[in-house]
Design an enzyme around this catalytic site. Sequence first.
Site, mmCIF file in Angstrom:
data_model
loop_
_atom_site.group_PDB
_atom_site.id
_atom_site.type_symbol
_atom_site.label_atom_id
_atom_site.label_comp_id
_atom_site.label_asym_id
_atom_site.label_seq_id
_atom_site.Cartn_x
_atom_site.Cartn_y
_atom_site.Cartn_z
ATOM 1 N N ASP A 66 0.873 -1.164 0.000
ATOM 2 C CA ASP A 66 0.000 0.000 0.000
ATOM 3 C C ASP A 66 0.923 1.229 0.000
ATOM 4 O OD1 ASP A 66 -2.430 1.575 0.634
ATOM 5 O OD2 ASP A 66 -1.420 1.878 2.550
ATOM 6 N N ASP A 68 -0.172 5.174 0.858
ATOM 7 C CA ASP A 68 -0.470 6.208 1.867
ATOM 8 C C ASP A 68 -0.526 5.604 3.264
ATOM 9 O OD1 ASP A 68 -1.222 8.858 0.366
ATOM 10 O OD2 ASP A 68 -2.115 7.230 -0.787
ATOM 11 N N ASP A 230 -1.866 -0.225 5.965
ATOM 12 C CA ASP A 230 -2.113 0.499 7.216
ATOM 13 C C ASP A 230 -3.607 0.635 7.502
ATOM 14 O OD1 ASP A 230 -2.374 2.363 5.014
ATOM 15 O OD2 ASP A 230 -2.590 3.929 6.541
#
Length: 283
Positions: A66, A68, A230
Amino acid sequence: MFQAARAQLGGAIIRSAGRAQQPREIRTPKSPRSLSLPRAPMASVDAGEGQAAPAPRATVSHVIFDMDGLLLDTEGFYTEVQERILARYGKVFDWSLKAKMMGKKAMESARIFVDECGLAGLLTPEQFLEEREGMLQELFPSCAVLPGVVRLIHHLHANEIPICVATGSHKRHFALKTQNHQEMFALMHHVVMGDDPEVKAGKPSPDIFLAAMRRFEGNVEPSKCLVFEDAPSGVGAAKNAGMYAVMVPDPRLDVSYQKEADQVLSSLLDFNPTEWGLPPFKE
Ligand SMILES: O=P(O)(O)OC[C@H](O)CO
Ligand SMILES: [Mg+2]
């Protein structure tokens, strides 16, 4: 500033609470919604020189990152801007709303913002996106790489483990966020973004991770892919794709959002590649 606050908080809160560090039972990935696949391999014991090494949780061959909040410290920018917008309506942006928005495509998270904050009739999702755009464009180019990222990416690349990025972020924002980190992103085999035609629905739909998997060379199976995320929606997407998910959550995110993850770390600095059948760090 939000970013500074996150740096100060770091992983210390999770570590002291001892919650994210608790050993978790490994779960075989669910079959992806759109594919019928064999079960993930069982963990095996690697005995060398008469010494038994701990069995890996699983043996993966490909890694999907991922972006961001996982590679780049950009989530604080979204939070800061959204806090400012919401304050105009006398409301407070909190982490339960953040948990619902993060990882999603821009329009999907804009709709959640307007609905959850009861702003229908006052602000449309389109107006919200327009309003935050100028502020975000100024902030994105200054984003930092999160701890442990450079070491892990260089390690996997040096060991010829195919790596890629799958981000809900669209092309224009991706360019702004990565403009000062091009050397690192050049090590990725490919990048799949939220506005890619193959990504029909954002995370937790498995679309983006299945598209990322298909763009690797060869016939890669979901059970051979390890996803780093996240966001709760991102972990959900990885599991819906039938992949393994390592979650590196912001410490302010409630622990209830960690349930689906196969492993939870306070920082990528704590990642041990051998737990996933990947080559060990040299140092
Ligand atoms: O976390 P990412 O990289 O999927 O990005 C999603 C949005 O752009 C930000 O939450
Ligand atoms: Mg993310």
